[in-house]
Design an enzyme around this catalytic site. Structure first.
Site, PDB file in Angstrom:
ATOM      1  N   HIS A 134      42.450  61.126  49.191  1.00  0.00           N
ATOM      2  CA  HIS A 134      41.836  59.836  49.429  1.00  0.00           C
ATOM      3  C   HIS A 134      40.734  59.930  50.576  1.00  0.00           C
ATOM      4  O   HIS A 134      41.049  60.454  51.865  1.00  0.00           O
ATOM      5  CB  HIS A 134      42.939  58.828  49.712  1.00  0.00           C
ATOM      6  CG  HIS A 134      42.581  57.437  49.313  1.00  0.00           C
ATOM      7  ND1 HIS A 134      41.685  56.743  50.675  1.00  0.00           N
ATOM      8  CD2 HIS A 134      42.681  56.309  48.582  1.00  0.00           C
ATOM      9  CE1 HIS A 134      41.442  55.694  50.146  1.00  0.00           C
ATOM     10  NE2 HIS A 134      41.816  55.298  48.943  1.00  0.00           N
ATOM     11  N   LYS A 141      48.676  51.746  50.301  1.00  0.00           N
ATOM     12  CA  LYS A 141      48.158  52.118  51.683  1.00  0.00           C
ATOM     13  C   LYS A 141      49.170  51.722  52.829  1.00  0.00           C
ATOM     14  O   LYS A 141      50.555  52.246  52.278  1.00  0.00           O
ATOM     15  CB  LYS A 141      46.744  51.393  51.925  1.00  0.00           C
ATOM     16  CG  LYS A 141      45.838  51.716  50.971  1.00  0.00           C
ATOM     17  CD  LYS A 141      44.493  51.249  51.381  1.00  0.00           C
ATOM     18  CE  LYS A 141      43.308  51.649  49.940  1.00  0.00           C
ATOM     19  NZ  LYS A 141      42.132  51.357  50.598  1.00  0.00           N
ATOM     20  N   ASN A 173      47.524  51.459  45.018  1.00  0.00           N
ATOM     21  CA  ASN A 173      47.568  52.059  46.195  1.00  0.00           C
ATOM     22  C   ASN A 173      47.788  51.261  47.441  1.00  0.00           C
ATOM     23  O   ASN A 173      46.853  50.313  47.968  1.00  0.00           O
ATOM     24  CB  ASN A 173      46.153  52.832  46.485  1.00  0.00           C
ATOM     25  CG  ASN A 173      46.141  53.585  48.059  1.00  0.00           C
ATOM     26  OD1 ASN A 173      47.413  53.634  48.485  1.00  0.00           O
ATOM     27  ND2 ASN A 173      45.139  54.052  48.098  1.00  0.00           N
ATOM     28  N   SER A 190      37.343  48.415  45.239  1.00  0.00           N
ATOM     29  CA  SER A 190      36.933  46.757  45.149  1.00  0.00           C
ATOM     30  C   SER A 190      37.060  46.355  43.683  1.00  0.00           C
ATOM     31  O   SER A 190      36.580  45.513  43.251  1.00  0.00           O
ATOM     32  CB  SER A 190      35.551  46.375  45.632  1.00  0.00           C
ATOM     33  OG  SER A 190      35.284  46.543  46.847  1.00  0.00           O
ATOM     34  N   GLY A 212      37.238  48.427  49.695  1.00  0.00           N
ATOM     35  CA  GLY A 212      37.667  47.456  50.456  1.00  0.00           C
ATOM     36  C   GLY A 212      36.454  46.531  50.847  1.00  0.00           C
ATOM     37  O   GLY A 212      36.238  45.715  51.962  1.00  0.00           O
ATOM     38  N   GLU A 232      40.156  57.915  53.133  1.00  0.00           N
ATOM     39  CA  GLU A 232      40.892  57.342  54.165  1.00  0.00           C
ATOM     40  C   GLU A 232      41.531  58.867  54.894  1.00  0.00           C
ATOM     41  O   GLU A 232      41.464  58.788  56.135  1.00  0.00           O
ATOM     42  CB  GLU A 232      41.905  56.196  54.173  1.00  0.00           C
ATOM     43  CG  GLU A 232      41.131  55.033  53.921  1.00  0.00           C
ATOM     44  CD  GLU A 232      41.485  53.885  53.082  1.00  0.00           C
ATOM     45  OE1 GLU A 232      42.835  54.000  52.760  1.00  0.00           O
ATOM     46  OE2 GLU A 232      40.978  52.961  52.560  1.00  0.00           O
ATOM     47  N   GLU A 254      36.012  57.292  43.563  1.00  0.00           N
ATOM     48  CA  GLU A 254      36.019  56.299  44.509  1.00  0.00           C
ATOM     49  C   GLU A 254      34.849  56.195  45.488  1.00  0.00           C
ATOM     50  O   GLU A 254      34.815  57.073  46.557  1.00  0.00           O
ATOM     51  CB  GLU A 254      37.486  56.208  45.383  1.00  0.00           C
ATOM     52  CG  GLU A 254      38.513  55.668  44.855  1.00  0.00           C
ATOM     53  CD  GLU A 254      39.518  55.207  45.620  1.00  0.00           C
ATOM     54  OE1 GLU A 254      39.923  54.084  45.468  1.00  0.00           O
ATOM     55  OE2 GLU A 254      39.776  55.604  46.816  1.00  0.00           O
TER      56      GLU A 254
HETATM   57  P1  13P Z   1      40.100  48.388  47.374  1.00  0.00           P
HETATM   58  O1  13P Z   1      40.579  48.234  45.767  1.00  0.00           O
HETATM   59  O2  13P Z   1      40.984  47.627  48.486  1.00  0.00           O
HETATM   60  O3  13P Z   1      38.648  48.420  47.684  1.00  0.00           O
HETATM   61  O4  13P Z   1      40.702  49.934  47.915  1.00  0.00           O
HETATM   62  C1  13P Z   1      40.508  51.061  46.990  1.00  0.00           C
HETATM   63  C2  13P Z   1      41.074  52.144  47.283  1.00  0.00           C
HETATM   64  O5  13P Z   1      41.057  52.824  48.238  1.00  0.00           O
HETATM   65  C3  13P Z   1      42.257  52.395  46.383  1.00  0.00           C
HETATM   66  O6  13P Z   1      42.453  53.890  46.958  1.00  0.00           O
END
Ligand code: 13P
Length: 257
Positions: free
Chosen positions: A96, A11, A9, A217, A176, A98, A170
């Site tokens: 997701h 992003k 991902n 992470s 992150g 976010e 997740e």
């Molecule tokens: P990270 O691997 O940067 O923690 O992000 C996870 C994520 O949101 C994948 O969709």
């Protein structure tokens, strides 16, 4: 294609040019890698068409980070499942955290998106997981079951010739953050997701068509631990998917697991 998935991902972290180059390098390196894993990249919306060119003819799958639920209409700024299909997307992230947090995506919207993607034969990658407060309040299970039940509310996933879908656990506090999570907790969530899928889809269909993955992470140090959790057959990776060396390193670890 294997039912074990390593999904990047990206992003909103890369330019279009960077996305195209990274996809090209990954597609090339994947061609000379022995693996029984399915590997996908999810670039940002504006990079999709160039990344589609980069992965054409390779084993690298193309995924989108978001989709609307209608195929056509007056929905300014949205992207239709039909357009994603035209671009060659095999999968699409849905719900997701976010998007839930910053874009107001609700459980109901997630359900409509999942149904629309399945109707277009695009595999939904449904993200579920609790916030830190919800975890501290002992509400993780309730949140996961609610999100998953709503996500599949409009989908017909009881059929014996169903379509594959992926559910990613997740935990939001892990995204992150570089924090650690007990593997027993990941296993417990994977089992909860599996038993919920058994109810929503029938055990036979869930067993055949649903993959459960972990995200948050993920890195070269912790990936094998996550993949050792019973019920976890994939990973959704943010930060560590942004360079070819890191992401291919994760694929090597996954392939050995
Ligand atoms: P990270 O691997 O940067 O923690 O992000 C996870 C994520 O949101 C994948 O969709």
């Amino acid at each position: 294609m294997s039912n074990k998935y390593l999904i990047a991902n990206w992003k909103m972290q890369l330019s279009i040019g960077e996305s195209r180059s990274l996809a090209l390098e990954l597609a090339e390196r994947l061609a000379s890698t022995r693996t029984d894993w399915s590997v996908a990249v999810c670039p940002s919306g504006p990079a999709l068409s160039q990344v589609a060119e980069s992965v054409r003819g390779s084993d690298l799958l193309l995924g989108a980070q978001n989709s609307f639920w209608e195929d056509r209409g007056a929905y300014t700024g949205e992207v239709s499942p039909a357009n994603l299909k035209e671009l060659g997307c095999s999968l699409c992230l849905v719900g997701h955290s976010e998007r839930r947090e910053y874009l107001g995506e609700t459980d109901e919207m997630v359900g409509r998106k999942v149904a629309a993607l399945l109707a277009r034969n695009i595999m939904p990658v449904i993200c579920v997981g609790e916030t830190e407060n919800e975890r501290d309040d002992g509400r993780s299970e309730e949140v996961i079951v609610r999100q998953l039940t709503s996500a599949l509310a409009d989908a017909d996933c009881r059929s014996s010739d169903g379509q594959r879908l992926i559910v990613v656990y997740e935990p939001i506090w892990m995204i992150g953050s570089g924090r650690t999570i007990e593997l027993e907790d990941v296993t417990a969530s994977a089992q909860l997701i599996r038993s919920t899928l058994n109810e929503l889809c029938t055990a036979a269909a869930a067993d055949r068509f649903c993959t459960v993955a972990y995200g948050g992470s993920v890195d070269a140090v912790n990936l094998s631990g996550f993949l050792s959790c019973p019920g976890i057959d994939g990973a959704l990776v943010g930060g560590d998917s942004l360079t070819a060396d890191n992401f291919m390193g994760l694929l090597e670890i996954a392939s050995r697991s």
